[in-house]
Design an enzyme around this catalytic site. Sequence first.
Site, PDB file in Angstrom:
ATOM      1  N   HIS A   1       0.834  -1.200   0.000  1.00 14.10           N
ATOM      2  CA  HIS A   1       0.000   0.000   0.000  1.00 14.10           C
ATOM      3  C   HIS A   1       0.873   1.256   0.000  1.00 14.10           C
ATOM      4  CE1 HIS A   1      -2.988  -2.890   1.673  1.00 14.10           C
ATOM      5  NE2 HIS A   1      -3.842  -2.131   1.011  1.00 14.10           N
TER       6      HIS A   1
ATOM      7  N   ASP B   1      -4.534  -6.442  -7.537  1.00 12.74           N
ATOM      8  CA  ASP B   1      -4.793  -5.704  -6.313  1.00 12.74           C
ATOM      9  C   ASP B   1      -5.025  -4.246  -6.735  1.00 12.74           C
ATOM     10  OD1 ASP B   1      -5.069  -5.139  -3.621  1.00 12.74           O
ATOM     11  OD2 ASP B   1      -3.240  -6.177  -3.029  1.00 12.74           O
TER      12      ASP B   1
END
Length: 546
Positions: free
Chosen positions: A191, A264
């Site tokens: 992230h 993702d």
Amino acid sequence: MNISELTLEQKIGQMVMCGFKGLEVDEDITTLIEKHHLGGIIYFRRNLDNKVQTCKLSRDLQLISKKQTEIPLFICIDQEGGMVARIDWDDVTLIPGNMAVGATRDAQLAYDAARICGEELLKMGINMNFAPSVDINNNAKNPVIGVRSYGERPDLVSQLGNAQIRGLQDANVSATAKHFPGHGDTAVDSHHGLASVAHDEERLTNLELVPFVQAISAGVDLIMTAHVMFPAFEPEERPATVSRRVLTDLLRNRLQYQGIIVTDCLEMKAISDVYGVAEGAVMSVEAGADVVLVSHRFAEQTAAFEALVAAARAGRISEAQINASVERILQLKQRRQMDILPEVTADFAEQFATDAAKAVVEQICEKSITLIKDEGLLPLQSELKTLVIWPEVREHTEVDEPIVQKYTVATGLEPYLGDVTEYRIGTQPDADAVAAAIQFAADYEQIVIVTYNAVSQLHAGQVEIVNQLANSHERVIVASSRNPYDLNQFDSVKTYLCCYENRPASMTALAEVLVGRKQAEGKLPVTINADYPYGYGLNDSKQPIA
């Protein structure tokens, strides 16, 4: 609908999944569906308030799409269980997370839990789950996987992962094995940055890839990519999500995977900061992805659509490849009967959190509590003045969301102990908060400290509280409520248990072990250190204490 009837823009739309803000259909998501022919939607906690609202939202979205095309929407969620759950209301079944399941070693319970989860999701119109994570967590400093993994061994991860894939898909909800080729041995959260797994091909083949190979054999509907570099497969500095060598040469050709490859989220910094979301979307499809995920920002979502259409028109992405992806998508939507609209029936509420479902959750939690060491402090003494120090998740991360939990281990202890006081701290207490906790604990004869590492390592403030109290008080019991590795940072703790999550069912099970009503049955799914290896559990008996 036959693929030959679709325009290029409609095909591209099927290959994109987006999120949106709010509890109701808004202008942004409506535009994405009507103008860009969006094929999939992902829910976050921001979209969900209760099960009736969720069912109606899913129905509304499908009806908007139905005005444009007969192709239903993917409606997806990250409902892994345990600490990673977008839905955790009291009137639905929150299944335990992967590492708690791993501590039970029970594939039947793993299947039952996933089946329950899938059945309840489908009733709310959610037809796809981005679960399970089949990453092998063999790095104690991993900031993003941890308890999202079943453990550190490929056989355990494969067995339990396949059980949960079968459970979800037997409920007619698509399961997703993630994060390919494996996010477990990283010390960077994708992230926030770009991680690399530098092992050679032999090691990756014999460890990281094993659960994915097994998931393919089990017929998993989707595999999600990792924004992680694997030099053994891709010599250029690019993560798996945008690597054709990884997605096409390895996953599609060598491993013979025929299902859907989904990325993702492309807004994660490992992609967005390096390539940009729009270019990342094009590169992902070039690499072999069938569906690209852009979870949050409308501007980035529309840019991704436009970039993919432009790349297809320019010949950068072949129409044959687009057609192959869209065929997989249409076949899955048909196979899982995603055109059936959810409905709030008269008995809707009674179909959730049934007694049978609760019993499965209770069994997993009871079998997962792992006693690592005890120097005579258990069971707790009911006549002593007892303090519970409870860490509250107050900071938001991409994995953790702030929650106020009314039910804690103190709640679970109250029926059995005469005098229980709870003292709450944050998961990242500063020096003043540490000093206040130490001072508050001074008058207590028996202290239970629950720890929670919201980041890659337990926050120094929590460590300080544990070590100071363990050195100044005779009766200090520590229970980790997330990753079990907390023990490595404590100097002189006499009694230590692992719970893997702090949800109410797990805290009830912990309380019953602390007071001696139940025996701790769990076995470590990971190695804490040389003294406490994989498979370790202080109690071998599986019978409750009389």
